[in-house]
Design a protein around this motif. Structure first.
Motif, PDB file in Angstrom:
ATOM      1  N   THR A  19       0.848  -1.159   0.367  1.00 36.74           N
ATOM      2  CA  THR A  19       0.334  -0.037   0.255  1.00 36.74           C
ATOM      3  C   THR A  19       0.529   1.238   0.211  1.00 36.74           C
ATOM      4  OG1 THR A  19      -2.005  -1.176   1.286  1.00 36.74           O
ATOM      5  CG2 THR A  19      -2.194   1.170   1.570  1.00 36.74           C
ATOM      6  N   ALA A  44      -9.047   3.149  -7.084  1.00 38.79           N
ATOM      7  CA  ALA A  44      -9.982   2.099  -6.199  1.00 38.79           C
ATOM      8  C   ALA A  44      -9.879   1.059  -6.061  1.00 38.79           C
ATOM      9  CB  ALA A  44     -10.869   1.356  -7.602  1.00 38.79           C
ATOM     10  N   GLN A  45      -8.288   0.801  -6.658  1.00 34.55           N
ATOM     11  CA  GLN A  45      -6.846  -0.665  -6.018  1.00 34.55           C
ATOM     12  C   GLN A  45      -7.141  -0.382  -4.290  1.00 34.55           C
ATOM     13  OE1 GLN A  45      -4.743  -2.467  -8.233  1.00 34.55           O
ATOM     14  NE2 GLN A  45      -2.772  -2.650  -6.315  1.00 34.55           N
ATOM     15  N   PHE A  47      -7.587   2.106  -2.626  1.00 33.33           N
ATOM     16  CA  PHE A  47      -9.507   2.622  -1.512  1.00 33.33           C
ATOM     17  C   PHE A  47      -9.337   0.991  -0.418  1.00 33.33           C
ATOM     18  CE2 PHE A  47     -13.421   2.377  -0.513  1.00 33.33           C
ATOM     19  CZ  PHE A  47     -13.719   3.378   0.639  1.00 33.33           C
ATOM     20  N   SER A  48      -9.705   0.284  -1.732  1.00 33.31           N
ATOM     21  CA  SER A  48      -9.531  -1.901  -0.992  1.00 33.31           C
ATOM     22  C   SER A  48      -8.672  -1.989  -0.876  1.00 33.31           C
ATOM     23  CB  SER A  48      -9.934  -1.956  -2.866  1.00 33.31           C
ATOM     24  OG  SER A  48     -11.009  -1.649  -3.700  1.00 33.31           O
ATOM     25  N   MET A  49      -6.750  -1.948  -0.741  1.00 28.15           N
ATOM     26  CA  MET A  49      -6.061  -2.279  -0.106  1.00 28.15           C
ATOM     27  C   MET A  49      -6.444  -1.378   1.658  1.00 28.15           C
ATOM     28  SD  MET A  49      -3.113  -1.613  -2.744  1.00 28.15           S
ATOM     29  CE  MET A  49      -1.497  -2.776  -1.962  1.00 28.15           C
ATOM     30  N   THR A  51      -8.878  -0.775   2.941  1.00 28.92           N
ATOM     31  CA  THR A  51     -10.122  -1.271   3.743  1.00 28.92           C
ATOM     32  C   THR A  51      -9.773  -2.514   4.141  1.00 28.92           C
ATOM     33  OG1 THR A  51     -11.475   0.004   2.209  1.00 28.92           O
ATOM     34  CG2 THR A  51     -12.216  -1.893   3.037  1.00 28.92           C
ATOM     35  N   TYR A  52      -9.302  -3.307   2.971  1.00 31.18           N
ATOM     36  CA  TYR A  52      -9.016  -4.242   3.925  1.00 31.18           C
ATOM     37  C   TYR A  52      -7.998  -4.621   4.807  1.00 31.18           C
ATOM     38  CZ  TYR A  52      -6.544  -9.263   2.715  1.00 31.18           C
ATOM     39  OH  TYR A  52      -6.505 -10.243   2.431  1.00 31.18           O
TER      40      TYR A  52
END
Length: 66
Positions: A19, A44-45, A47-49, A51-52
């Motif tokens: 990240t 988007a990636q 943001f997802s990382m 969140t993960y």
């Protein structure tokens, strides 16, 4: 710490490293030179990382208490 919890902690650490690298790329000048669709997908990636990573933090916290 049991093996499963150890693996989760390591997974989170590796995710944080990836990240940070992606964040550095997004904040750099080279990011502006790539296709806007790719910029959107990378945003988007990341943001997802993030969140993960938050989910892993919660799981680690919960498992540490039980």
């Amino acid at each position: 710490m049991d093996t499963f919890l150890t693996r989760l902690v390591e997974e989170k650490r590796e995710l944080e490293v990836r990240t940070e690298k992606l964040q550095g790329f997004i904040e750099g000048s080279q990011f502006q030179s790539i296709d806007p669709i790719q910029q959107s997908l990378l945003n988007a990636q990341i943001f997802s990382m993030k969140t993960y990573a938050q989910i892993l933090t919660e799981r680690i916290s919960w498992l540490s208490k039980h």
